[in-house]
Design an enzyme around this catalytic site. Sequence first.
Site, PDB file in Angstrom:
ATOM      1  N   ALA A   1       0.842  -1.195   0.000  1.00 38.03           N
ATOM      2  CA  ALA A   1       0.000   0.000   0.000  1.00 38.03           C
ATOM      3  C   ALA A   1       0.882   1.252   0.000  1.00 38.03           C
ATOM      4  O   ALA A   1       0.678   2.174  -0.794  1.00 38.03           O
ATOM      5  CB  ALA A   1      -0.914  -0.014   1.222  1.00 38.03           C
TER       6      ALA A   1
ATOM      7  N   LEU B   1       1.472  -7.158 -16.091  1.00 40.24           N
ATOM      8  CA  LEU B   1       0.621  -6.849 -17.246  1.00 40.24           C
ATOM      9  C   LEU B   1       0.418  -5.342 -17.399  1.00 40.24           C
ATOM     10  O   LEU B   1      -0.011  -4.872 -18.446  1.00 40.24           O
ATOM     11  CB  LEU B   1      -0.730  -7.554 -17.121  1.00 40.24           C
ATOM     12  CG  LEU B   1      -0.679  -9.071 -17.285  1.00 40.24           C
ATOM     13  CD1 LEU B   1      -2.068  -9.659 -17.173  1.00 40.24           C
ATOM     14  CD2 LEU B   1      -0.065  -9.454 -18.620  1.00 40.24           C
TER      15      LEU B   1
ATOM     16  N   HIS C   1       3.988 -13.795 -13.522  1.00 43.17           N
ATOM     17  CA  HIS C   1       4.524 -12.721 -14.368  1.00 43.17           C
ATOM     18  C   HIS C   1       5.085 -13.239 -15.695  1.00 43.17           C
ATOM     19  O   HIS C   1       4.732 -12.765 -16.765  1.00 43.17           O
ATOM     20  CB  HIS C   1       5.624 -11.946 -13.635  1.00 43.17           C
ATOM     21  CG  HIS C   1       5.202 -11.366 -12.318  1.00 43.17           C
ATOM     22  ND1 HIS C   1       3.927 -10.964 -12.054  1.00 43.17           N
ATOM     23  CD2 HIS C   1       5.901 -11.121 -11.176  1.00 43.17           C
ATOM     24  CE1 HIS C   1       3.845 -10.481 -10.818  1.00 43.17           C
ATOM     25  NE2 HIS C   1       5.040 -10.580 -10.263  1.00 43.17           N
TER      26      HIS C   1
ATOM     27  N   LYS D   1      16.542 -14.204  -7.695  1.00 46.72           N
ATOM     28  CA  LYS D   1      16.823 -13.102  -6.775  1.00 46.72           C
ATOM     29  C   LYS D   1      18.310 -13.129  -6.455  1.00 46.72           C
ATOM     30  O   LYS D   1      18.951 -14.162  -6.586  1.00 46.72           O
ATOM     31  CB  LYS D   1      16.007 -13.276  -5.504  1.00 46.72           C
ATOM     32  CG  LYS D   1      14.530 -13.107  -5.789  1.00 46.72           C
ATOM     33  CD  LYS D   1      13.735 -12.837  -4.539  1.00 46.72           C
ATOM     34  CE  LYS D   1      12.309 -12.482  -4.881  1.00 46.72           C
ATOM     35  NZ  LYS D   1      12.014 -11.064  -4.988  1.00 46.72           N
TER      36      LYS D   1
ATOM     37  N   GLN E   1      12.374  -3.784 -18.226  1.00 46.85           N
ATOM     38  CA  GLN E   1      12.967  -2.884 -17.229  1.00 46.85           C
ATOM     39  C   GLN E   1      14.371  -3.333 -16.897  1.00 46.85           C
ATOM     40  O   GLN E   1      14.691  -4.508 -17.113  1.00 46.85           O
ATOM     41  CB  GLN E   1      12.108  -2.864 -15.958  1.00 46.85           C
ATOM     42  CG  GLN E   1      12.089  -4.222 -15.253  1.00 46.85           C
ATOM     43  CD  GLN E   1      11.159  -4.298 -14.077  1.00 46.85           C
ATOM     44  OE1 GLN E   1      10.140  -3.649 -14.036  1.00 46.85           O
ATOM     45  NE2 GLN E   1      11.498  -5.113 -13.100  1.00 46.85           N
TER      46      GLN E   1
ATOM     47  N   TYR F   1      15.055  -3.543 -29.084  1.00 44.79           N
ATOM     48  CA  TYR F   1      16.109  -3.455 -30.089  1.00 44.79           C
ATOM     49  C   TYR F   1      16.261  -4.763 -30.837  1.00 44.79           C
ATOM     50  O   TYR F   1      15.960  -5.834 -30.325  1.00 44.79           O
ATOM     51  CB  TYR F   1      17.428  -2.964 -29.500  1.00 44.79           C
ATOM     52  CG  TYR F   1      17.962  -3.721 -28.311  1.00 44.79           C
ATOM     53  CD1 TYR F   1      17.525  -3.418 -27.028  1.00 44.79           C
ATOM     54  CD2 TYR F   1      18.921  -4.711 -28.477  1.00 44.79           C
ATOM     55  CE1 TYR F   1      18.018  -4.108 -25.939  1.00 44.79           C
ATOM     56  CE2 TYR F   1      19.428  -5.401 -27.382  1.00 44.79           C
ATOM     57  CZ  TYR F   1      18.968  -5.090 -26.116  1.00 44.79           C
ATOM     58  OH  TYR F   1      19.450  -5.767 -25.036  1.00 44.79           O
TER      59      TYR F   1
HETATM   60  N1  LIG Z   1       4.967  -5.984  -0.922  1.00 45.83           N
HETATM   61  C1  LIG Z   1       5.137  -6.252  -2.205  1.00 45.83           C
HETATM   62  O1  LIG Z   1       6.077  -5.792  -2.857  1.00 45.83           O
HETATM   63  C2  LIG Z   1       4.173  -7.137  -2.925  1.00 45.83           C
HETATM   64  C3  LIG Z   1       3.070  -7.663  -2.269  1.00 45.83           C
HETATM   65  N2  LIG Z   1       2.171  -8.438  -2.953  1.00 45.83           N
HETATM   66  C4  LIG Z   1       0.984  -8.979  -2.290  1.00 45.83           C
HETATM   67  O2  LIG Z   1       0.205  -7.898  -1.817  1.00 45.83           O
HETATM   68  C5  LIG Z   1      -0.405  -8.216  -0.586  1.00 45.83           C
HETATM   69  C6  LIG Z   1       0.047  -7.221   0.469  1.00 45.83           C
HETATM   70  O3  LIG Z   1       1.440  -7.244   0.562  1.00 45.83           O
HETATM   71  P1  LIG Z   1       2.245  -6.470   1.698  1.00 45.83           P
HETATM   72  O4  LIG Z   1       1.760  -5.073   1.792  1.00 45.83           O
HETATM   73  O5  LIG Z   1       3.659  -6.716   1.443  1.00 45.83           O
HETATM   74  O6  LIG Z   1       1.785  -7.272   2.970  1.00 45.83           O
HETATM   75  P2  LIG Z   1       2.017  -6.933   4.504  1.00 45.83           P
HETATM   76  O7  LIG Z   1       2.615  -8.125   5.122  1.00 45.83           O
HETATM   77  O8  LIG Z   1       2.701  -5.628   4.678  1.00 45.83           O
HETATM   78  O9  LIG Z   1       0.512  -6.883   5.016  1.00 45.83           O
HETATM   79  C7  LIG Z   1      -0.388  -5.829   4.733  1.00 45.83           C
HETATM   80  C8  LIG Z   1      -1.187  -5.523   5.957  1.00 45.83           C
HETATM   81  O10 LIG Z   1      -1.980  -6.650   6.298  1.00 45.83           O
HETATM   82  C9  LIG Z   1      -2.058  -6.787   7.716  1.00 45.83           C
HETATM   83  N3  LIG Z   1      -1.531  -8.116   8.074  1.00 45.83           N
HETATM   84  C10 LIG Z   1      -0.280  -8.569   7.937  1.00 45.83           C
HETATM   85  N4  LIG Z   1      -0.193  -9.844   8.371  1.00 45.83           N
HETATM   86  C11 LIG Z   1      -1.414 -10.195   8.780  1.00 45.83           C
HETATM   87  C12 LIG Z   1      -1.966 -11.378   9.297  1.00 45.83           C
HETATM   88  N5  LIG Z   1      -1.228 -12.466   9.502  1.00 45.83           N
HETATM   89  N6  LIG Z   1      -3.276 -11.399   9.603  1.00 45.83           N
HETATM   90  C13 LIG Z   1      -4.032 -10.320   9.392  1.00 45.83           C
HETATM   91  N7  LIG Z   1      -3.546  -9.168   8.890  1.00 45.83           N
HETATM   92  C14 LIG Z   1      -2.271  -9.098   8.578  1.00 45.83           C
HETATM   93  C15 LIG Z   1      -1.203  -5.699   8.307  1.00 45.83           C
HETATM   94  O11 LIG Z   1      -2.039  -4.613   8.656  1.00 45.83           O
HETATM   95  P3  LIG Z   1      -2.652  -4.420  10.109  1.00 45.83           P
HETATM   96  O12 LIG Z   1      -1.850  -5.182  11.084  1.00 45.83           O
HETATM   97  O13 LIG Z   1      -2.613  -2.945  10.336  1.00 45.83           O
HETATM   98  O14 LIG Z   1      -4.044  -4.939   9.978  1.00 45.83           O
HETATM   99  C16 LIG Z   1      -0.328  -5.261   7.183  1.00 45.83           C
HETATM  100  O15 LIG Z   1       0.027  -3.916   7.266  1.00 45.83           O
HETATM  101  C17 LIG Z   1       0.006  -9.650  -0.269  1.00 45.83           C
HETATM  102  O16 LIG Z   1      -0.981 -10.497  -0.781  1.00 45.83           O
HETATM  103  C18 LIG Z   1       1.293  -9.813  -1.052  1.00 45.83           C
HETATM  104  O17 LIG Z   1       1.528 -11.138  -1.392  1.00 45.83           O
HETATM  105  C19 LIG Z   1       2.316  -8.684  -4.289  1.00 45.83           C
HETATM  106  C20 LIG Z   1       3.392  -8.196  -4.972  1.00 45.83           C
HETATM  107  C21 LIG Z   1       4.422  -7.419  -4.357  1.00 45.83           C
HETATM  108  O1  LIG Z   2       5.380  -9.751  -7.612  1.00 48.70           O
HETATM  109  C1  LIG Z   2       6.541  -9.556  -7.308  1.00 48.70           C
HETATM  110  O2  LIG Z   2       7.238  -8.665  -8.019  1.00 48.70           O
HETATM  111  C2  LIG Z   2       8.419  -8.082  -7.498  1.00 48.70           C
HETATM  112  C3  LIG Z   2       9.121  -7.466  -8.685  1.00 48.70           C
HETATM  113  O3  LIG Z   2       8.334  -6.462  -9.233  1.00 48.70           O
HETATM  114  P1  LIG Z   2       9.016  -5.257 -10.018  1.00 48.70           P
HETATM  115  O4  LIG Z   2       7.873  -4.521 -10.588  1.00 48.70           O
HETATM  116  O5  LIG Z   2       9.790  -4.470  -9.013  1.00 48.70           O
HETATM  117  O6  LIG Z   2       9.905  -5.859 -11.034  1.00 48.70           O
HETATM  118  C4  LIG Z   2       9.281  -9.093  -6.801  1.00 48.70           C
HETATM  119  O7  LIG Z   2      10.361  -8.444  -6.165  1.00 48.70           O
HETATM  120  C5  LIG Z   2       8.451  -9.821  -5.770  1.00 48.70           C
HETATM  121  O8  LIG Z   2       9.226 -10.855  -5.194  1.00 48.70           O
HETATM  122  C6  LIG Z   2       7.230 -10.420  -6.371  1.00 48.70           C
HETATM  123  O9  LIG Z   2       6.369 -10.881  -5.349  1.00 48.70           O
END
Ligand SMILES: NC(=O)C1=CN([C@@H]2O[C@H](COP(=O)(O)OP(=O)(O)OC[C@H]3O[C@@H](n4cnc5c(N)ncnc54)[C@H](OP(=O)(O)O)[C@@H]3O)[C@@H](O)[C@H]2O)C=CC1
Ligand SMILES: O=C1O[C@H](COP(=O)(O)O)[C@@H](O)[C@H](O)[C@H]1O
Length: 578
Positions: A101, A264, A324, A420, A461, A467
């Site tokens: 977020a 996408l 992806h 990675k 990216q 090219y």
């Molecule tokens: N971070 C990234 O770069 C990416 C993330 N995603 C996906 O996006 C989604 C969110 O990712 P991300 O923001 O990293 O996730 P987070 O782990 O930061 O979780 C988001 C929010 O969910 C709440 N939360 C975390 N763990 C739990 C739990 N066990 N039970 C209930 N609530 C929980 C927390 O808010 P609070 O405690 O305030 O309720 C937290 O701030 C996930 O599905 C992830 O797989 C996909 C691609 C990339």
């Molecule tokens: O979905 C994911 O993507 C990121 C890479 O995204 P990018 O837009 O920065 O290339 C990756 O790091 C992560 O592990 C994966 O969950």
Amino acid sequence: MAMAGALARSSINGALCAAHLAQYDVRMCSDSLRCSTKLFQLPCLLSSRCKWLTRQRIPIIVSAENTMVSEQKIGDGALENDSGGESTVTITVVGASGDLAKKKIFPALFALFYEGCLPKHFTVYGYARSKMTNEELRTMISRTLTCRIDQRENCGDKIEKFLQRCFYQSGQYNSEEDFSRLDKALKEHEGIRLANRLFYLSIPPDIFIEVARCASLRTSSSKGWTRVIVEKPFGRDSESSAELTRGLKNYLTEEQIYRIDHYLGKELVENMSVLRFSNLVFEPLWSRQYIRNVQLIFSEDFGTEGRGGYFDNYGIIRDIMQNHLLQILALFAMEPPVSLDAEDMRNEKVKVLRSMRPLKLEDVVVGQYKSHYKGGIKYPGYTDDKTVPRNSITPTFAAAALFIDNARWDGIPFLMKAGKALHSRRTEIRVQFRHVPGHLFKRSFGMDLDHATNELVIRVQPDEAIYLKINNKVPGLGMRLDRSNLNLLYSDRYSREIPDAYERLLLDAIEGERRLFIRSDELDAAWSLFTPLLKDLEEKKVAPELYPYGSRGPVGAYYLAAKHNVRWGDLGAETQNT
Ligand SMILES: NC(=O)C1=CN([C@@H]2O[C@H](COP(=O)(O)OP(=O)(O)OC[C@H]3O[C@@H](n4cnc5c(N)ncnc54)[C@H](OP(=O)(O)O)[C@@H]3O)[C@@H](O)[C@H]2O)C=CC1
Ligand SMILES: O=C1O[C@H](COP(=O)(O)O)[C@@H](O)[C@H](O)[C@H]1O
């Protein structure tokens, strides 16, 4: 009813679009003009990331089955209705306190606002368990807004205006009562206007269904549309993915579910169809007749830092390849779609995925990064991460050979490589063409004929570029051949900043454009390809080949390619265009 809908759609859409265009001031929009033929989106959209249209859209009344949460039963924009002729959109970010977020969703919403792409009446809501005031949310968001747009004129003003539209509501993810409170708060902002609501589930996947349930029962819009963006991972395998889909569909219709794959939304991935289908020179070459192999390469120069807990449960195959890279492959390999409509595009992607051979153990190589000292610095190994079990065998690298058993691609290896903690960060598609038949210039190339084949590189990216490597004569009196690049480097060609993938996808979800979101049958087909392999890897506890942090990955990847008579195109790719 479906047929009647389709008929109505095809016969009236052209006329409506034409008529509707006349209502807009098209000068507002500099580039693309798009007419959507979608059932719920008959009006034409000037959606080229330009100013949001202030005029009304034509209301198209369609009959939709009455589901618990009704997908827009009327046109999805502002309507001439008894609510004063204007609509609102509220975007609720569920999991607002989280990493995604902060990093992506709020900045993307701000960028859309900055570009004038959000509707006149919009509100952003953050929802999570953490206690926060509106002001605290705004402070949190404002920290992330400076990065992309701070150089621009009036940015401070715009940030302030945007933040004033952001609110926060704390609540549990499984509490209907808390969602009712959210509903009440949303209604206060919406007033009597037609209210459209978009929920972004930026939370761990094990709570997706609970949130869908509460949102559906308590926070669905009673008049406008309600849509839910679901983040990956969509399950761990075929079974869990199907279960997730079933769970979501208890509360939402497929039309309401927007499964996001942010790749996408990347500019060069979206451009792939344009490259193929709007240039006569490429499409005739796009088959086994001229293409020797296709490579899809993803590499990151950092490890799982901070996300080890999530990653260890998934691994690189589920994290990157199954979604992806496979999505890119499907777009690359699909047959020309009937139209650019979401369903036509997604039908073609499903066909490709269903023509592919499920992967077997012998088609893959897996690796895991280990710690490495460089320049006096110790780079940690994967299992040094405190959130990862010391004995984890989760792959952080994988290479795979995939095949599409259809007439166009029979026998052509599609090689994927994702890792990675490698030596560079890049995502690219490499298309290696066959050798020129005959021997006219053989002597000038020396022994290495492979080196003389054409290669098309689409660099997603960083430094977006397309090219084409060609052979040409070195100027002079002799006959020496050289390899050169016909190069479209985006930063040279376009001064405009490339929008982040999340901007495009959020705007599409607001507009009801589903082309870049994953349909449930696509998801099933994707999991069918990888599930047997993932099960085998786990049951047989296949140990990953260790590779040093910052290296080019396991040597096994080179053997895998060699087995299919392929040389990775990114070998020695240190400079920008190699
Ligand atoms: N971070 C990234 O770069 C990416 C993330 N995603 C996906 O996006 C989604 C969110 O990712 P991300 O923001 O990293 O996730 P987070 O782990 O930061 O979780 C988001 C929010 O969910 C709440 N939360 C975390 N763990 C739990 C739990 N066990 N039970 C209930 N609530 C929980 C927390 O808010 P609070 O405690 O305030 O309720 C937290 O701030 C996930 O599905 C992830 O797989 C996909 C691609 C990339
Ligand atoms: O979905 C994911 O993507 C990121 C890479 O995204 P990018 O837009 O920065 O290339 C990756 O790091 C992560 O592990 C994966 O969950």
